[in-house]
Design a protein around this motif. Structure first.
Motif, PDB file in Angstrom:
ATOM      1  N   SER A   1      41.868  63.654  66.079  1.00 50.72           N
ATOM      2  CA  SER A   1      42.296  64.416  64.904  1.00 50.72           C
ATOM      3  C   SER A   1      43.618  63.892  64.352  1.00 50.72           C
ATOM      4  O   SER A   1      44.327  63.112  65.000  1.00 50.72           O
TER       5      SER A   1
ATOM      6  N   ASN B   1      29.948  76.147  76.050  1.00 53.24           N
ATOM      7  CA  ASN B   1      29.863  75.941  74.603  1.00 53.24           C
ATOM      8  C   ASN B   1      28.776  74.916  74.294  1.00 53.24           C
ATOM      9  O   ASN B   1      28.904  73.737  74.650  1.00 53.24           O
TER      10      ASN B   1
ATOM     11  N   ASP C   1      37.816  71.041  70.478  1.00 54.60           N
ATOM     12  CA  ASP C   1      36.966  71.660  69.460  1.00 54.60           C
ATOM     13  C   ASP C   1      36.833  70.772  68.224  1.00 54.60           C
ATOM     14  O   ASP C   1      35.770  70.735  67.588  1.00 54.60           O
ATOM     15  N   TRP C   2      37.891  70.059  67.877  1.00 55.08           N
ATOM     16  CA  TRP C   2      37.823  69.144  66.735  1.00 55.08           C
ATOM     17  C   TRP C   2      36.792  68.051  67.000  1.00 55.08           C
ATOM     18  O   TRP C   2      35.986  67.704  66.112  1.00 55.08           O
TER      19      TRP C   2
ATOM     20  N   ARG D   1      33.304  69.409  66.556  1.00 50.67           N
ATOM     21  CA  ARG D   1      32.918  69.562  65.147  1.00 50.67           C
ATOM     22  C   ARG D   1      32.558  68.221  64.521  1.00 50.67           C
ATOM     23  O   ARG D   1      31.660  68.135  63.671  1.00 50.67           O
ATOM     24  N   GLN D   2      33.241  67.165  64.937  1.00 53.03           N
ATOM     25  CA  GLN D   2      32.899  65.843  64.432  1.00 53.03           C
ATOM     26  C   GLN D   2      31.483  65.448  64.840  1.00 53.03           C
ATOM     27  O   GLN D   2      30.683  64.995  64.017  1.00 53.03           O
TER      28      GLN D   2
ATOM     29  N   THR E   1      37.339  59.499  62.627  1.00 52.76           N
ATOM     30  CA  THR E   1      36.344  60.532  62.387  1.00 52.76           C
ATOM     31  C   THR E   1      34.941  60.017  62.662  1.00 52.76           C
ATOM     32  O   THR E   1      34.691  58.808  62.700  1.00 52.76           O
TER      33      THR E   1
ATOM     34  N   GLU F   1      28.156  73.321  71.764  1.00 56.07           N
ATOM     35  CA  GLU F   1      28.588  72.241  70.875  1.00 56.07           C
ATOM     36  C   GLU F   1      28.995  70.988  71.649  1.00 56.07           C
ATOM     37  O   GLU F   1      29.087  69.904  71.070  1.00 56.07           O
TER      38      GLU F   1
ATOM     39  N   ALA G   1      29.081  67.373  65.609  1.00 58.97           N
ATOM     40  CA  ALA G   1      28.114  68.282  64.990  1.00 58.97           C
ATOM     41  C   ALA G   1      27.706  67.834  63.585  1.00 58.97           C
ATOM     42  O   ALA G   1      26.659  68.245  63.078  1.00 58.97           O
ATOM     43  N   GLU G   2      28.493  66.969  62.965  1.00 59.15           N
ATOM     44  CA  GLU G   2      28.125  66.453  61.645  1.00 59.15           C
ATOM     45  C   GLU G   2      26.937  65.490  61.728  1.00 59.15           C
ATOM     46  O   GLU G   2      26.243  65.270  60.733  1.00 59.15           O
TER      47      GLU G   2
END
Length: 323
Positions: free
Chosen positions: A47, A145, A109-110, A113-114, A65, A147, A116-117
């Protein structure tokens, strides 16, 4: 999961016209062309906050990213990748941080989320310094989690575990037991460690995670003699079929860097053969902030004196958290 096929091409030897008239040309043995790996087991995303934290006065890092990573995988023909969080860096003892654990959670968590894209391509593995008091809590949070992938990267931010500090060893044992109980693959990063650290892993840590894969990874310091010594100890244990090594996998591609001497390349291949190619993983392990891409990292790996069959075996290996 669909596997990338291994393509074969046939080259024919062409004789001159005069020689061809005397006798037919003999065909040259078919040469295998090894496809790119199915999976990259060692990629990073980080991040803006982590980039700023890891930057120095002489080396400013920028965020990485998933959106940047995917084109690199596409160019290399790699289907899947594990993206590793760098949350463990907040455990560095030389830096004073307020709310350290909060920052660790935020970075993990960041990364999730990456990934998950691109859920069909990427799996996020959280990371933590196993010596921290919050390591068990963060492992449990990541395991619960969906994710995150079914694995966790363990790396002491200080670089290693102090052998004569029983409290440190006991803490890491607890983390291994917790990962084993939750069915989480352990990705253990070895850095600045030598033969004694490898023996510690075999004798005092692996017995506490007998039911899950343990992926041993190395940093990009290809000429690091302590790491070479650690690899030798682990490879010898694998060769003699030490039962504690039954679920240990090796991510050694960090050693295969451009400029590796022929002698070092032969030595590395000998160790890989001791381990067995069915337990060697490809991972770009690109140095954070460097320009090396997965395609270039694989090209460096292919410069090792491996047979085509050996390289193809490594290319097809995929850990359970990426299937």
């Amino acid at each position: 999961m669909r596997r990338v096929p291994i393509l074969l091409c046939t080259a024919l030897a062409l004789a001159s016209a005069g020689l061809a008239a005397a006798a037919p040309a003999a065909p040259v043995r078919a040469k295998a062309v090894v496809a790119m790996p199915v999976a990259d087991h060692h990629q990073y995303v980080f991040s803006p906050a982590a980039a700023a934290f890891m930057s120095t006065a002489t080396a400013a890092l920028r965020p990485v990213t998933a959106q940047e990573l995917i084109p690199q995988l596409d160019a290399a023909g790699i289907e899947r990748a594990a993206v590793l969080s760098v949350a463990y860096v907040y455990g560095q003892p030389l830096r004073s941080l307020d709310e350290e654990y909060r920052r660790v959670r935020a970075e993990n968590d960041w990364a999730a989320r990456q990934a998950a894209e691109y859920p069909d391509r990427l799996v996020a593995l959280c990371s933590v310094d196993p010596l921290k008091k919050y390591a068990l809590a963060e492992l449990a949070r990541c395991a619960a989690n969906p994710e995150f992938g079914r694995g966790i990267k363990l790396q002491p931010a200080a670089g290693g575990i102090v052998l004569d500090d029983e409290a440190q060893v006991d803490q890491v044992r607890r983390v291994f037991r917790s990962a084993n109980a939750r069915g989480m693959t352990i990705l253990l990063q070895l850095r600045g460690t030598g033969a004694e650290q490898a023996r510690l892993l075999i004798e005092q840590l692996l017995p506490h995670a007998p039911d899950v894969p343990v992926q041993v990874a190395y940093t990009g310091e290809a000429d690091d003699s302590p790491q070479q010594a650690a690899l030798a100890v682990l490879a010898d244990a694998a060769a003699r079929q030490d039962p504690r090594m039954r679920q240990v996998w090796f991510d050694v591609t960090a050693f295969a860097r451009p400029g590796l001497s022929q002698a070092d390349a032969r030595h590395l291949v000998r160790r890989m053969r001791q381990v067995g190619m069915d337990r060697v993983l490809y991972g770009s392990d690109t140095v954070i902030g460097a320009d090396q891409r997965p395609q270039e990292a694989w090209a460096a790996f292919r410069n090792l004196p491996l047979t085509d069959a050996e390289a193809a075996r490594v290319a097809s290996n995929v850990m359970s958290y990426l299937r």
